[in-house]
Design an enzyme around this catalytic site. Structure first.
Site, PDB file in Angstrom:
ATOM      1  N   SER A   1       0.837  -1.197   0.000  1.00  0.00           N
ATOM      2  CA  SER A   1       0.000   0.000   0.000  1.00  0.00           C
ATOM      3  C   SER A   1       0.867   1.241   0.000  1.00  0.00           C
ATOM      4  O   SER A   1       2.092   1.152   0.049  1.00  0.00           O
ATOM      5  CB  SER A   1      -0.910  -0.001   1.227  1.00  0.00           C
ATOM      6  N   LYS A   2       0.225   2.385  -0.023  1.00  0.00           N
ATOM      7  CA  LYS A   2       0.958   3.649  -0.111  1.00  0.00           C
ATOM      8  C   LYS A   2       2.036   3.794   0.967  1.00  0.00           C
ATOM      9  O   LYS A   2       3.048   4.421   0.749  1.00  0.00           O
ATOM     10  CB  LYS A   2      -0.006   4.844  -0.001  1.00  0.00           C
ATOM     11  N   ARG A   3       1.764   3.191   2.103  1.00  0.00           N
ATOM     12  CA  ARG A   3       2.751   3.250   3.188  1.00  0.00           C
ATOM     13  C   ARG A   3       4.119   2.767   2.736  1.00  0.00           C
ATOM     14  O   ARG A   3       5.138   3.165   3.267  1.00  0.00           O
ATOM     15  CB  ARG A   3       2.333   2.338   4.349  1.00  0.00           C
ATOM     16  N   HIS A   4       4.103   1.852   1.784  1.00  0.00           N
ATOM     17  CA  HIS A   4       5.353   1.242   1.346  1.00  0.00           C
ATOM     18  C   HIS A   4       6.078   2.081   0.299  1.00  0.00           C
ATOM     19  O   HIS A   4       7.051   1.638  -0.269  1.00  0.00           O
ATOM     20  CB  HIS A   4       5.086  -0.157   0.783  1.00  0.00           C
ATOM     21  N   GLY A   5       5.587   3.283   0.063  1.00  0.00           N
ATOM     22  CA  GLY A   5       6.224   4.125  -0.944  1.00  0.00           C
ATOM     23  C   GLY A   5       5.475   4.010  -2.262  1.00  0.00           C
ATOM     24  O   GLY A   5       4.261   3.842  -2.266  1.00  0.00           O
TER      25      GLY A   5
END
Length: 472
Positions: free
Chosen positions: A244-248
Site C-alpha cells: 500500500s501507499k505506506r510502502h512508498g
RNA sequence: GGCGCUGUAGAACAGGGGUUAGUUCAGCGGGCUCUCAAUCCGCAAACCGGGGUUCGAGUCCCCGCAGCGCUACCA
C-alpha cells in the site's frame, strides 16, 4: 472454430491509481491472451458510484498504454449495463432462486457487529425469505435488495494455479445481487458480464478466491458453464503486508514519473510470481508472451522488491541502443539541446544511470555550470597546493589546441610527473572543479566533451572558490 | 472467531523421492581503475515444526504452527 476462442479480461474498479498488483493482473491476462492467440478485454467495474471517478478511469487507460498492454475489446463500463443486470436478477426472482430483502443495511450491520463482539460468526438469517404474505404486504412499497438463495451443498472448482478448491455451502450467506438502488453488486455483475462477454478464463487476484463459489452458484442458477479460474498470488510490501501507499511508490504512474522504463516494469512484474525459464530473468515483452507459463505461476504471495526493479531498469537500459535511449529521453522531455552533444553525453552516462531521470538529475553538470561543490570533496581538495596545481593546469590546458581526451590526459600526467605528484592529486580536484562532485565518468573523456572553454572557465571558478575558503 | 490460500537464504524464482540444494537482486570481500558505474573473481546466506511412508523425504501423507486473504446493499 469461433466457439473455442479464448477470451480473458482485466476488470479493474476505477477508484484510485493503477496499483502494481492490478498491473500484474492485467499483464498476466494480456500475456496469456497473446500466448494462446486469444482476445484480451478491458472492462471497467464502476458500479460503486461513490468511489468511481473519471480521473481514475483515465489513469487505468494511460497506465496500460504506458506498459504496452493493448486491449482488443472495450473498455466496457458496467455503469452502462445496469438494465442488463436488473433483467437477469428479475429472472432469478421469478424462478424463486432469489428473493426480495427489505432489511435495513444499517440494521444488518448492527447485528453483524454484535455477533462479532460475541465472537460468533454471523450469517444473514434469511429473515425476508421467511416472510409470510401477510408480513410482506405492508412492505410492498419499500425499497428492496435482491438476495440470492444459497443452495445447500459444497462447491468445488479447479484452479489452474492451485488445484481443486472446495468451500461448503453452509459457509455462504444469502448475498445481495442487486442493491435497493438497482445497481448490481460485484459478484453478480461480474458473472453476468463474464458470461455475456464469453470469458473463458478468469485470471485475477487471490483475494477473489472466496468470491468464486458465490459466482459459481450464480452460474449454476442460470445453468451456464462457468469459466476456468486462475488465482494469482498477492503482491506484498517488504513487511509482508498488502502493498500500500505506506510502502512508498505502488502505482504504475509513480514509477513512470521516476523514470522507469515500461519494459523494466513489465519484466519485473512478470518475474514476480512466476518462472518463465530457469536461470533467466531479463525478457522483452514479445519473449514474455512466447514463454508465458500460466501453469507455472507461483502460489505464494510475493514481496515487491524495489531494488530489483532498479536492476531490471538498468538491464533494459543496457538492452537499448544509445540512439533509442536518446529518442526516449527526448520524447519524455528529460533532455534537450544539440543532438550530437546529447549523444556523446549518453555514451558516457548510460552505464551509470538507474532511471531515466538520472541523466539530468545526476549529471546536470553536462548541461550547466556546477553551482555547489561536494562537501567532503572540498575538505580534501582545497589546500594551497591544490590551488597552485589548478592554476598550472588551467594555463597548460588553455594552451592545448586539440582538446582531445588522450592529449588532455597526457598533459595532466606530464604535469604530475614534473611536480612529482601522483596523477590522482590532479585528477580529483579537477573532477570536483568540473562536476562539483567526487564521482563522475572518466575525467578525460568528460573534459573533451565539455570542451576547452567550459573546462577553463570552471577551473577558474573553482580557483576562486578555494581562495575564498583559504582566506577565511 | 469462522472459512480459504500459502510456507526453499533478507527478497524473487529453480529443484517435484538419491544433488556439494541451483540462479538472480540485495549484502560482504577482492581484481580492474582517476572516482563512480559497468565488468570479472570470491564469501556469507534457505528447505516452518513434529510425526509417519520409504533403504532413502524440501520433494509424498497426516497433525501442528505461522503469514496472508475473505468474512458488506466495496470491488
Amino acid at each position: 472454430m469461433k466457439n473455442t476462442e479464448i477470451r480473458v479480461r482485466f476488470a479493474p474498479s476505477p477508484t484510485g491509481f493503477m496499483h502494481i498488483g492490478n498491473a500484474r493482473t492485467a499483464l498476466y491476462n494480456y500475456l496469456f491472451a497473446r500466448n494462446v492467440g486469444g482476445r484480451f478485454i478491458l472492462r471497467v467495474e464502476d458500479t460503486d458510484f461513490e468511489r468511481s471517478t473519471q480521473q481514475a478511469k483515465e489513469v487505468i487507460f494511460s497506465s496500460l498504454k504506458f506498459l504496452g498492454i493493448e486491449w482488443d475489446e472495450g473498455p466496457y463500463y458496467q455503469s452502462e449495463r445496469i438494465h442488463l443486470y436488473q433483467e437477469f436478477a428479475k429472472e432469478l426472482l421469478k424462478r424463486g432462486i432469489a428473493y426480495k430483502c427489505y432489511c435495513e443495511p444499517q440494521e444488518l450491520e448492527q447485528r453483524r457487529l454484535m455477533m462479532q463482539a460475541a465472537g460468533k460468526p454471523y450469517k444473514y438469517e434469511r429473515t425476508c425469505y421467511h416472510l409470510t404474505p401477510e408480513e410482506k404486504q405492508p412492505k410492498e412499497n419499500l425499497p428492496f435488495a435482491i438476495r440470492f438463495l444459497v443452495p445447500p451443498g459444497e462447491v468445488t472448482f479447479p484452479d489452474l494455479i492451485r488445484g481443486n478448491i472446495t468451500i461448503k455451502g453452509e459457509e455462504l450467506e444469502d448475498f445481495v445481487l442487486l442493491r435497493s438502488d438497482g445497481t448490481p453488486t460485484y459478484n453478480f455483475a461480474c458473472v453476468i458480464d463474464d458470461y455475456s462477454m464469453k470469458i473463458t478464463q478468469v485470471i485475477r487476484g487471490e483475494d477473489h478466491i472466496p468470491n468464486t463459489p458465490k459466482q459459481i452458484l450464480i452460474y449454476k442458477a442460470y445453468q451456464w458453464e462457468h469459466p476456468i479460474y486462475a488465482h494469482l498470488p498477492m503482491i506484498m510490501g517488504p513487511d509482508h503486508t498488502k502493498l500500500s501507499k505506506r510502502h512508498g511508490a505502488t502505482s504504475v504512474e509513480a514509477y513512470r514519473e521516476m523514470g522507469y522504463l515500461p519494459e523494466a516494469l513489465v519484466n519485473a512484474l512478470a518475474m514476480l510470481g512466476a518462472s518463465f525459464e530457469p536461470d533467466r530473468e531479463v525478457y522483452r515483452l514479445d519473449e514474455l508472451i512466447k514463454l508465458f507459463p500460466l501453469n507455472n505461476v507461483s502460489k505464494k504471495a510475493a514481496v515487491f522488491n524495489a531494488e530489483k526493479l532498479k536492476w531490471f531498469n538498468r538491464e533494459h537500459i543496457k538492452l537499448m541502443t544509445t540512439e533509442g535511449l536518446l529518442l526516449r529521453l527526448l520524447e519524455l522531455g528529460l533532455v534537450s539541446g544539440d543532438i550530437n552533444y546529447l549523444r556523446r553525453v549518453l555514451t558516457l552516462v548510460r552505464d551509470r544511470i538507474t532511471v531515466l531521470n538520472d541523466v539530468y538529475n545526476e549529471f546536470n553538470y553536462f548541461f550547466e555550470e556546477p553551482k555547489t561543490y561536494d562537501d567532503t570533496g572540498l575538505v580534501n581538495w582545497s589546500g594551497k597546493e591544490v590551488l597552485e596545481n589548478l592554476r598550472l593546469l588551467k594555463d597548460k590546458l588553455s594552451e592545448l589546441t586539440d582538446f582531445l581526451a588522450s592529449l588532455i590526459e597526457k598533459a595532466v600526467r606530464t604535469l604530475a610527473e614534473e611536480k612529482n605528484l601522483k596523477a590522482k592529486n590532479l585528477i580529483h580536484p579537477l573532477r570536483l572543479a568540473l562536476s562539483g562532485k567526487t564521482v563522475s565518468p572518466g575525467l578525460f573523456e568528460m573534459m573533451e566533451l565539455l570542451g576547452k572553454t567550459r573546462v577553463v572557465t570552471r577551473i577558474g571558478a573553482f580557483i576562486e572558490k578555494i581562495k575564498q575558503i583559504n582566506d577565511r
